[in-house]
Design a protein around this motif. Structure first.
Motif, PDB file in Angstrom:
ATOM      1  N   SER A   1       2.754   9.219   7.710  1.00  0.00           N
ATOM      2  CA  SER A   1       1.939   8.820   9.212  1.00  0.00           C
ATOM      3  C   SER A   1       2.243  10.458  10.041  1.00  0.00           C
ATOM      4  CB  SER A   1       2.722   7.909   9.981  1.00  0.00           C
ATOM      5  OG  SER A   1       2.166   7.776  11.280  1.00  0.00           O
ATOM      6  N   GLY A   2       0.909  10.689  10.510  1.00  0.00           N
ATOM      7  CA  GLY A   2       1.168  11.835  11.374  1.00  0.00           C
ATOM      8  C   GLY A   2       1.737  11.572  12.812  1.00  0.00           C
ATOM      9  N   GLY A   3       1.872  10.288  13.055  1.00  0.00           N
ATOM     10  CA  GLY A   3       2.693  10.017  14.471  1.00  0.00           C
ATOM     11  C   GLY A   3       3.719   9.000  14.169  1.00  0.00           C
ATOM     12  N   PRO A   4       3.471   8.129  15.323  1.00  0.00           N
ATOM     13  CA  PRO A   4       4.660   7.207  15.204  1.00  0.00           C
ATOM     14  C   PRO A   4       4.320   5.680  14.428  1.00  0.00           C
ATOM     15  CG  PRO A   4       3.543   6.865  17.116  1.00  0.00           C
ATOM     16  CD  PRO A   4       3.059   8.152  16.503  1.00  0.00           C
ATOM     17  N   GLY A   5       3.145   5.929  13.627  1.00  0.00           N
ATOM     18  CA  GLY A   5       2.759   4.866  12.888  1.00  0.00           C
ATOM     19  C   GLY A   5       3.410   4.775  11.493  1.00  0.00           C
ATOM     20  N   THR A   6       2.824   3.630  10.666  1.00  0.00           N
ATOM     21  CA  THR A   6       3.664   3.198   9.340  1.00  0.00           C
ATOM     22  C   THR A   6       3.429   4.371   8.396  1.00  0.00           C
ATOM     23  OG1 THR A   6       3.319   1.072  10.175  1.00  0.00           O
ATOM     24  CG2 THR A   6       3.783   1.281   7.774  1.00  0.00           C
ATOM     25  N   SER A   7       4.451   4.687   7.657  1.00  0.00           N
ATOM     26  CA  SER A   7       4.202   5.551   6.268  1.00  0.00           C
ATOM     27  C   SER A   7       4.511   4.444   5.203  1.00  0.00           C
ATOM     28  CB  SER A   7       5.283   6.816   6.526  1.00  0.00           C
ATOM     29  OG  SER A   7       4.982   7.557   7.572  1.00  0.00           O
ATOM     30  N   LEU A   8       3.870   4.917   3.976  1.00  0.00           N
ATOM     31  CA  LEU A   8       4.132   4.200   2.783  1.00  0.00           C
ATOM     32  C   LEU A   8       4.231   4.814   1.534  1.00  0.00           C
ATOM     33  CD1 LEU A   8       0.822   3.198   1.356  1.00  0.00           C
ATOM     34  CD2 LEU A   8       0.853   2.797   3.897  1.00  0.00           C
ATOM     35  N   VAL A   9       4.703   4.518   0.679  1.00  0.00           N
ATOM     36  CA  VAL A   9       4.709   4.973  -0.877  1.00  0.00           C
ATOM     37  C   VAL A   9       4.392   3.768  -1.476  1.00  0.00           C
ATOM     38  CG1 VAL A   9       6.434   6.023  -2.602  1.00  0.00           C
ATOM     39  CG2 VAL A   9       6.656   6.364  -0.054  1.00  0.00           C
ATOM     40  N   TYR A  10       3.470   4.195  -2.656  1.00  0.00           N
ATOM     41  CA  TYR A  10       2.853   3.348  -3.630  1.00  0.00           C
ATOM     42  C   TYR A  10       2.862   3.653  -4.933  1.00  0.00           C
ATOM     43  CZ  TYR A  10      -1.169   6.097  -2.825  1.00  0.00           C
ATOM     44  OH  TYR A  10      -2.237   7.083  -2.944  1.00  0.00           O
ATOM     45  N   LEU A  11       2.835   2.650  -6.000  1.00  0.00           N
ATOM     46  CA  LEU A  11       2.518   2.593  -7.120  1.00  0.00           C
ATOM     47  C   LEU A  11       1.447   1.834  -7.573  1.00  0.00           C
ATOM     48  CD1 LEU A  11       3.364   3.829  -9.878  1.00  0.00           C
ATOM     49  CD2 LEU A  11       5.222   1.816 -10.253  1.00  0.00           C
ATOM     50  N   ASP A  12       0.170   2.256  -8.082  1.00  0.00           N
ATOM     51  CA  ASP A  12      -0.640   1.521  -8.368  1.00  0.00           C
ATOM     52  C   ASP A  12      -0.681   1.424  -9.652  1.00  0.00           C
ATOM     53  OD1 ASP A  12      -1.465   1.129  -5.571  1.00  0.00           O
ATOM     54  OD2 ASP A  12      -2.977   2.474  -5.487  1.00  0.00           O
ATOM     55  N   VAL A  13      -0.391   0.463 -10.346  1.00  0.00           N
ATOM     56  CA  VAL A  13      -0.161   0.425 -11.846  1.00  0.00           C
ATOM     57  C   VAL A  13      -1.660   0.484 -12.496  1.00  0.00           C
ATOM     58  CG1 VAL A  13       0.805  -0.738 -13.865  1.00  0.00           C
ATOM     59  CG2 VAL A  13       1.883  -0.588 -11.785  1.00  0.00           C
ATOM     60  N   LEU A  14      -2.751  -0.067 -11.963  1.00  0.00           N
ATOM     61  CA  LEU A  14      -3.653  -0.442 -12.410  1.00  0.00           C
ATOM     62  C   LEU A  14      -4.961   0.410 -11.563  1.00  0.00           C
ATOM     63  CD1 LEU A  14      -3.707  -4.168 -13.359  1.00  0.00           C
ATOM     64  CD2 LEU A  14      -3.360  -2.486 -14.924  1.00  0.00           C
ATOM     65  N   GLY A  15      -5.617   1.471 -12.208  1.00  0.00           N
ATOM     66  CA  GLY A  15      -6.596   2.292 -11.434  1.00  0.00           C
ATOM     67  C   GLY A  15      -7.421   2.650 -12.444  1.00  0.00           C
ATOM     68  N   TRP A  16      -8.994   2.446 -11.999  1.00  0.00           N
ATOM     69  CA  TRP A  16      -9.848   2.878 -12.946  1.00  0.00           C
ATOM     70  C   TRP A  16     -10.975   3.746 -12.222  1.00  0.00           C
ATOM     71  CZ3 TRP A  16      -8.028  -2.094 -12.561  1.00  0.00           C
ATOM     72  CH2 TRP A  16      -7.707  -2.847 -13.775  1.00  0.00           C
TER      73      TRP A  16
END
Length: 183
Positions: free
Chosen positions: A83-98
């Protein structure tokens, strides 16, 4: 340590990991297919949104593991949206991606997996987002154009929510533009 600080550190670490893969492209290319990065608008589609600002998104796209070849050769992804401000940041692992080629240069891309975030879990303020669970589902989609065989540009959207498995489920949707570099 507050969860907001932990989440920002995780997202920043993911961004650093992805940038490090570019710096050491020879070893990274042994298992990394592509690196993507760009700028997202933070939650632009919500009427109850967090503060307006730009986010940084970085993603490593891995080669298909042999045990997943039966599923149409999905490429797992590890990424983060800081997040570039006070909003939510996240980290993800997408196991299935096509990635599906529509023409030699035009393609669509989609992925599903899980994310952890540093946003608020519960509350009732109308100007805040509440995600219910620390771990949520993560989905993403892109339409892209290959400028060269190695370089592509994508219009992308990502969404995180818990599918109503927890008490609150405001969800978060970010959208923006990314560049991809294939090794």
């Amino acid at each position: 340590m507050p969860i907001e600080l932990v989440g920002r550190r995780l997202a920043a670490g993911c961004v650093a990991l992805c940038l490090g893969a570019v710096s050491f492209s020879v070893p990274a290319s042994a298992f990394v297919d592509e690196i993507r990065g760009g700028i997202f608008a933070h939650d632009p589609f919500s009427t109850t949104r967090e503060d307006d600002h730009a986010d940084i998104n970085v993603e490593l796209v891995f080669e298909t593991p042999s045990f997943l070849s039966w599923a149409g050769n999905p490429r797992p992804r590890l990424g983060g949206t800081l997040s570039g401000g006070p909003g939510t940041s996240l980290v993800y692992l997408d196991v299935l991606g096509w990635t599906f080629n529509l023409t030699d240069n035009l393609f669509i891309d989609g992925a599903i997996g899980g994310a952890i975030h540093d946003g608020d879990l519960k509350g009732n303020r109308p100007d805040k987002r509440y995600f219910g669970c620390r771990a949520n589902f993560h989905q993403s989609g892109s339409i892209g154009y290959r400028i060269t065989p190695q370089l592509s540009i994508m219009a992308s959207v990502e969404h995180m929510s818990n599918a109503s498995l927890c008490d609150q489920n405001d969800g978060l949707t970010n959208a923006g533009i990314r560049l991809g570099y294939s090794f």
